[in-house]
Write a protein that holds these residues in place. Sequence first.
Motif, PDB file in Angstrom:
ATOM      1  N   ARG A 197       0.840  -1.220   0.000  1.00  0.00           N
ATOM      2  CA  ARG A 197       0.000   0.000   0.000  1.00  0.00           C
ATOM      3  C   ARG A 197       0.866   1.258   0.000  1.00  0.00           C
ATOM      4  NH1 ARG A 197      -4.966  -0.961   4.018  1.00  0.00           N
ATOM      5  NH2 ARG A 197      -5.441   1.117   3.230  1.00  0.00           N
ATOM      6  N   ILE A 198       1.492   1.502  -1.135  1.00  0.00           N
ATOM      7  CA  ILE A 198       2.454   2.613  -1.233  1.00  0.00           C
ATOM      8  C   ILE A 198       1.752   3.967  -1.077  1.00  0.00           C
ATOM      9  CG2 ILE A 198       4.154   3.755  -2.702  1.00  0.00           C
ATOM     10  CD1 ILE A 198       4.756   1.094  -3.996  1.00  0.00           C
ATOM     11  N   GLU A 199       0.669   4.155  -1.805  1.00  0.00           N
ATOM     12  CA  GLU A 199      -0.028   5.449  -1.739  1.00  0.00           C
ATOM     13  C   GLU A 199      -0.543   5.693  -0.316  1.00  0.00           C
ATOM     14  OE1 GLU A 199      -0.432   7.771  -4.388  1.00  0.00           O
ATOM     15  OE2 GLU A 199      -1.135   9.018  -2.740  1.00  0.00           O
ATOM     16  N   ASP A 200      -1.106   4.645   0.280  1.00  0.00           N
ATOM     17  CA  ASP A 200      -1.643   4.786   1.630  1.00  0.00           C
ATOM     18  C   ASP A 200      -0.531   5.139   2.628  1.00  0.00           C
ATOM     19  OD1 ASP A 200      -3.947   4.390   3.529  1.00  0.00           O
ATOM     20  OD2 ASP A 200      -2.518   2.934   4.347  1.00  0.00           O
ATOM     21  N   THR A 201       0.617   4.510   2.459  1.00  0.00           N
ATOM     22  CA  THR A 201       1.743   4.803   3.364  1.00  0.00           C
ATOM     23  C   THR A 201       2.223   6.233   3.161  1.00  0.00           C
ATOM     24  OG1 THR A 201       2.373   2.490   3.416  1.00  0.00           O
ATOM     25  CG2 THR A 201       4.076   4.059   4.032  1.00  0.00           C
ATOM     26  N   TRP A 202       2.260   6.660   1.886  1.00  0.00           N
ATOM     27  CA  TRP A 202       2.673   8.042   1.596  1.00  0.00           C
ATOM     28  C   TRP A 202       1.743   9.028   2.310  1.00  0.00           C
ATOM     29  CZ3 TRP A 202       1.728  12.901   0.026  1.00  0.00           C
ATOM     30  CH2 TRP A 202       2.816  13.666  -0.393  1.00  0.00           C
ATOM     31  N   GLN A 203       0.439   8.818   2.137  1.00  0.00           N
ATOM     32  CA  GLN A 203      -0.547   9.721   2.739  1.00  0.00           C
ATOM     33  C   GLN A 203      -0.466   9.666   4.268  1.00  0.00           C
ATOM     34  OE1 GLN A 203      -2.327  11.835   0.994  1.00  0.00           O
ATOM     35  NE2 GLN A 203      -1.824  11.029  -1.029  1.00  0.00           N
ATOM     36  N   TYR A 204      -0.247   8.463   4.785  1.00  0.00           N
ATOM     37  CA  TYR A 204      -0.141   8.262   6.237  1.00  0.00           C
ATOM     38  C   TYR A 204       1.028   9.079   6.800  1.00  0.00           C
ATOM     39  CZ  TYR A 204       0.671   5.606  10.581  1.00  0.00           C
ATOM     40  OH  TYR A 204       0.873   5.238  11.876  1.00  0.00           O
ATOM     41  N   LEU A 205       2.166   9.031   6.104  1.00  0.00           N
ATOM     42  CA  LEU A 205       3.342   9.744   6.605  1.00  0.00           C
ATOM     43  C   LEU A 205       3.224  11.255   6.387  1.00  0.00           C
ATOM     44  CD1 LEU A 205       6.156   7.294   5.453  1.00  0.00           C
ATOM     45  CD2 LEU A 205       5.303   7.627   7.781  1.00  0.00           C
ATOM     46  N   TYR A 206       2.594  11.652   5.287  1.00  0.00           N
ATOM     47  CA  TYR A 206       2.477  13.086   4.953  1.00  0.00           C
ATOM     48  C   TYR A 206       1.426  13.749   5.835  1.00  0.00           C
ATOM     49  CZ  TYR A 206       1.879  17.333   2.169  1.00  0.00           C
ATOM     50  OH  TYR A 206       1.813  18.640   1.757  1.00  0.00           O
ATOM     51  N   ARG A 207       0.207  13.183   5.815  1.00  0.00           N
ATOM     52  CA  ARG A 207      -0.874  13.777   6.615  1.00  0.00           C
ATOM     53  C   ARG A 207      -0.664  13.495   8.097  1.00  0.00           C
ATOM     54  NH1 ARG A 207      -5.632  14.463   2.943  1.00  0.00           N
ATOM     55  NH2 ARG A 207      -4.837  13.802   0.935  1.00  0.00           N
ATOM     56  N   GLY A 208      -0.115  12.301   8.352  1.00  0.00           N
ATOM     57  CA  GLY A 208       0.015  11.850   9.735  1.00  0.00           C
ATOM     58  C   GLY A 208       1.047  12.641  10.525  1.00  0.00           C
ATOM     59  N   ALA A 209       1.987  13.286   9.845  1.00  0.00           N
ATOM     60  CA  ALA A 209       3.005  14.042  10.581  1.00  0.00           C
ATOM     61  C   ALA A 209       2.400  15.303  11.185  1.00  0.00           C
ATOM     62  CB  ALA A 209       4.147  14.419   9.647  1.00  0.00           C
ATOM     63  N   TYR A 210       1.267  15.736  10.616  1.00  0.00           N
ATOM     64  CA  TYR A 210       0.631  17.006  10.945  1.00  0.00           C
ATOM     65  C   TYR A 210       1.479  18.168  10.415  1.00  0.00           C
ATOM     66  CZ  TYR A 210      -1.865  20.729  13.296  1.00  0.00           C
ATOM     67  OH  TYR A 210      -2.567  21.863  13.553  1.00  0.00           O
ATOM     68  N   TRP A 211       2.789  18.139  10.677  1.00  0.00           N
ATOM     69  CA  TRP A 211       3.717  19.181  10.193  1.00  0.00           C
ATOM     70  C   TRP A 211       4.087  18.830   8.763  1.00  0.00           C
ATOM     71  CZ3 TRP A 211       3.035  22.472  13.827  1.00  0.00           C
ATOM     72  CH2 TRP A 211       2.832  22.031  15.130  1.00  0.00           C
ATOM     73  N   ARG A 212       3.361  19.421   7.837  1.00  0.00           N
ATOM     74  CA  ARG A 212       3.542  19.007   6.442  1.00  0.00           C
ATOM     75  C   ARG A 212       4.781  19.621   5.790  1.00  0.00           C
ATOM     76  NH1 ARG A 212      -2.356  18.421   3.803  1.00  0.00           N
ATOM     77  NH2 ARG A 212      -3.329  17.575   5.635  1.00  0.00           N
ATOM     78  N   ARG A 213       5.245  18.930   4.769  1.00  0.00           N
ATOM     79  CA  ARG A 213       6.307  19.400   3.873  1.00  0.00           C
ATOM     80  C   ARG A 213       7.646  19.598   4.608  1.00  0.00           C
ATOM     81  NH1 ARG A 213       3.136  24.453   1.533  1.00  0.00           N
ATOM     82  NH2 ARG A 213       4.963  24.713   0.250  1.00  0.00           N
ATOM     83  N   GLY A 214       8.540  20.320   3.968  1.00  0.00           N
ATOM     84  CA  GLY A 214       9.874  20.550   4.542  1.00  0.00           C
ATOM     85  C   GLY A 214      10.841  19.488   4.070  1.00  0.00           C
ATOM     86  N   PRO A 215      12.121  19.897   3.869  1.00  0.00           N
ATOM     87  CA  PRO A 215      13.101  18.983   3.286  1.00  0.00           C
ATOM     88  C   PRO A 215      13.358  17.720   4.107  1.00  0.00           C
ATOM     89  CG  PRO A 215      14.147  21.018   4.034  1.00  0.00           C
ATOM     90  CD  PRO A 215      12.668  21.239   4.115  1.00  0.00           C
ATOM     91  N   VAL A 216      13.341  17.835   5.442  1.00  0.00           N
ATOM     92  CA  VAL A 216      13.655  16.655   6.266  1.00  0.00           C
ATOM     93  C   VAL A 216      12.510  15.645   6.170  1.00  0.00           C
ATOM     94  CG1 VAL A 216      14.154  15.848   8.599  1.00  0.00           C
ATOM     95  CG2 VAL A 216      15.141  18.002   7.805  1.00  0.00           C
TER      96      VAL A 216
END
Length: 419
Positions: A79-98
């Motif tokens: 579930r690549i897309e789901d994992t991507w969304q999980y890590l992106y949305r799930g961080a709450y702090w979106r974007r940024g190089p790190v």
Amino acid sequence: MQEPERETTQQVASKQGARIVDARVIVTCPGRNFVTLKITTSDGVYGVGDGTLNGRELAVSAYLQEHVVPCLIGRDADRIEDTWQYLYRGAYWRRGPVTMAAIAAVDTALWDIKAKGANMPLYQLLGGRGRDGVTVYCHANGHDLGELCESVAQHVELGYKAVRVQCAVPGVADAYGVSHGDGPYEPADGSVPREEVWSTAKYLRFAPKMMETVRLRFGFDLALLHDGHHRMTPIEAASLGKSLEEFRLFWLEDATPAENQQAFRLIRQHTTTPLAVGEVFNSIFDCQQLISEQLIDYIRATVVHAGGITHMRRIASFADLYGVKTGSHGPTDVSPICMGAALHFDLSVPNFGIQEHMPHCAETDEVFPHAYRFKDGLMHPGESAGHGVDIDEKLAARFPYKRMYLPVARLEDGSMHNW
Ligand code: GCO
Ligand code: MG
């Protein structure tokens, strides 16, 4: 009637394909620092992803180790897309190089695993070949125009059809892109940041002469590129673009910093020299206005710094709507893993423009055995299942992390400038 209890993501995952059973961060310095994530599944298949952020490597390593790896164990590797969304949305702090380099490392490793599972080279999963090979540009540089022409000649001899030219500027202590000794140019070169002194006025007087010299010697068949490395104001960049028009550049890169995307409107109004920007971008939002207003011609985002294959495909599709092509960043500070993944992306994406290729040193190539090859100006990702790049962990352990910094730049009066 009672509602059946909802299953947790973990429970659903356990009923499906292979689960992630291990995820490890490997930091190594075979000539320069690299951060690699290795993910292993319950089927015993593993994939690797690059998470290198030049000069800030341990920030990504800690982010992965402490904040990402614990969430990966037990997840469905498919579930690549789901994992991507999980890590992106799930961080709450979106974007940024790190954050985005960490997400890229996971994403690249999961695409590697999926393609290995399908027993296909990754480009096949991405839709198959859109071209025969990936046109790459290399770096030529010199301490004077004679040396620069020599360097261009050597690269033409090697088969490159596109060359980026950078030269020391008379009267300027340190120009961007020129080595400080006899060895090849390597951006991160100090245990503390080296301080360089820069003059945009001297550079603007010299740059047209540099391009003229190279054109006179090599003609117009060779694609020529040049990197301004964020040092000009918009109006300075506009004037440079105008003065270079007769030399028909493939692109002028990073003419001005792009935090303010509107700055490119001014440059665009004054020149038809093609513009490339975005090697420091990490999300589609960093280039939304640049692309939708057609202020640039090439988007420089790359797999490791812009959220992996998943997010790069989104950026490329968006760019395609507006006639903007890809031109992914490919210096030595992206690892061979990113380079391999990028080549599969480049081969498959319809609006591919060009790929940067700055060859790694022998130690790096040994630590990261890879299937990609260069031939006659093109790179080929190879036919191995997955993205075709691995890490030799034993060898990697022989090259421990070394703190290294990119330089900083000051103007002649001592003011801090953009490096
Ligand atoms: C390029 C780049 C690099 C950067 C480097 C910084 O166009 O290849 O500008 O050389 O300076 O990636 O880490
Ligand atoms: Mg650049």
